[in-house]
Design an enzyme around this catalytic site. Structure first.
Site, PDB file in Angstrom:
ATOM      1  N   ASP A  60       4.146  -0.539  13.408  1.00  0.00           N
ATOM      2  CA  ASP A  60       3.413  -0.162  12.205  1.00  0.00           C
ATOM      3  C   ASP A  60       4.303   0.760  11.375  1.00  0.00           C
ATOM      4  OD1 ASP A  60       1.152   0.352  10.465  1.00  0.00           O
ATOM      5  OD2 ASP A  60       0.929   2.254  11.514  1.00  0.00           O
TER       6      ASP A  60
ATOM      7  N   ASP B 119       3.030   3.242   8.338  1.00  0.00           N
ATOM      8  CA  ASP B 119       2.457   4.538   7.985  1.00  0.00           C
ATOM      9  C   ASP B 119       2.008   5.300   9.231  1.00  0.00           C
ATOM     10  OD1 ASP B 119       2.854   3.487   5.518  1.00  0.00           O
ATOM     11  OD2 ASP B 119       0.816   3.768   4.796  1.00  0.00           O
TER      12      ASP B 119
END
Length: 372
Positions: free
Chosen positions: A167, A169
């Site tokens: 991922d 963020d």
């Protein structure tokens, strides 16, 4: 042939514990005899059953109790398996003692030291074959209150993993990009509330994203460049993890429910093999408040993992997924190894391993890459 594994953990100030001379003829192999984390760790294999040397073990334990030493043992047989114990953080003797005592209750005995440098400690463990979930659960509970990351892992061969998908963020980077845009534009409260509900799994991600993006309508597109320049920073250990993966021949990608401008910047910065994210519509230099094409949500992340694995001639079982939010859970569960990074308890509970205190380089330690 059945045997007994014996291990002794002693404070460094006490020095190693010596077995009686009468036991010398029984020592088939001295596996470990080394000082680590202000402790002496000793480990032996004895070619006898526990029953045959029970009086000796009982007496050894009584002596050790008065000397602040931990003595543990367990029977070994042909079904025994070898795994890895990883502790990542400031070396604390109490953490090592708790870990080994807890794992003894799960019938694991320490063997040789695989890696012991700086904040990393990796030990070979010998014990029963089978799933490691229960051992990891007990281990994390036992070390609660100690700021140190810990896991029991398999001993994977080099080449077992082909892909690491992370991922973006709050995982590869330390910010939530859309929240930073909101702060920049004075929309922090409105956008953060939607982000929080989405990360907690309380709000459908697609609906949440579209609502947040609508709040950005009319924003100059160069705002993104300003945020990248002024506010975007890598998470601790991100460079080290990517470098370790590439050294192992593992391809690395970022998959994000955020935006392509940030993901592409990250791809260039870390020399990633893949980058997937959502595309903001920009017309005449302004963000329109719309997202182009299909949104990358939780299901899409897991699908991308499968597609990339297939392109590499493998399957999800030979992939690693790392994330922090609810929309990362499907890919974390799908991957052969799923790692929760500074995530909420509900996310950590469904991951194979969790990183609560350290940086992303902790993942490299879990995977054995720091010992290569």
């Amino acid at each position: 042939m059945s045997s007994t594994r014996l291990a002794i953990l002693s404070p460094a100030a006490r020095g190693p514990m010596h077995l009686p001379a009468s036991m010398g003829q029984l020592v088939a192999q001295i596996e470990s005899h080394q000082e680590i984390w202000d402790c002496w760790l000793q480990s032996w294999e004895l070619p006898v059953t526990v029953g045959e040397i029970a009086p000796f073990l009982d007496e050894l334990s009584r002596q050790a109790l008065h000397q602040e030493r931990e003595v543990i043992w367990a029977p070994m047989n042909s079904a025994s398996n070898s795994v890895r114990l990883v502790l990542h953080g400031a070396g604390q003797p109490e953490a090592l003692r708790r870990a080994l005592t807890t794992l003894h209750l799960q019938h694991f005995i320490p063997g040789r030291i695989l890696h012991g440098q700086g904040d990393d400690l990796a030990l070979m463990l010998h014990g029963p074959d089978g799933p490691l979930g229960a051992a990891n659960h007990c281990l994390i509970e036992a070390l609660e209150g100690i700021s140190l990351d810990v896991a029991v892992t398999r001993l994977w061969d080099r080449g077992h993993f082909r892909l690491l998908l992370a991922d973006m963020d709050s995982t590869l980077i330390s910010i939530e990009c859309i929240d930073e845009m909101a702060v920049y534009l004075g929309l922090k409260r409105q956008v953060a509330a939607l982000t929080e509900r989405s990360m907690a799994g309380e709000l459908d991600f697609q609906s949440s994203l579209r609502e947040r993006v609508r709040l950005l309508a009319g924003t100059p597109a160069n705002t993104i460049d300003a945020i990248i320049r002024e506010r975007l920073s890598l998470s601790p250990g991100a460079r080290e993890l990517v470098a370790a993966a590439k050294a192992q021949g593992v391809e690395v990608g970022v998959v994000s429910g955020g935006f392509t401008q940030f993901a592409r910047h990250l791809q260039e910065t870390l020399d990633l093999d893949y980058a997937f994210a959502n595309t903001l519509e920009i017309i005449d230099g302004q963000i329109t408040g719309q997202v182009l094409g299909d949104i990358i949500d939780a299901a899409a992340k897991a699908d991308i993992l499968d597609l990339l694995a297939a392109d590499l001639g493998t399957d999800a079982g030979h992939c690693i997924a790392i994330g922090d939010g609810a929309n990362d859970l499907p890919m974390i569960r799908r991957a052969g190894v799923g790692i929760a990074y500074h995530a909420r308890a509900v996310i950590r509970a469904q991951a194979d391993f969790q990183i609560r205190y350290g940086g992303l380089d902790t993942a490299a330690a879990y995977l054995g890459w720091s010992t290569a």
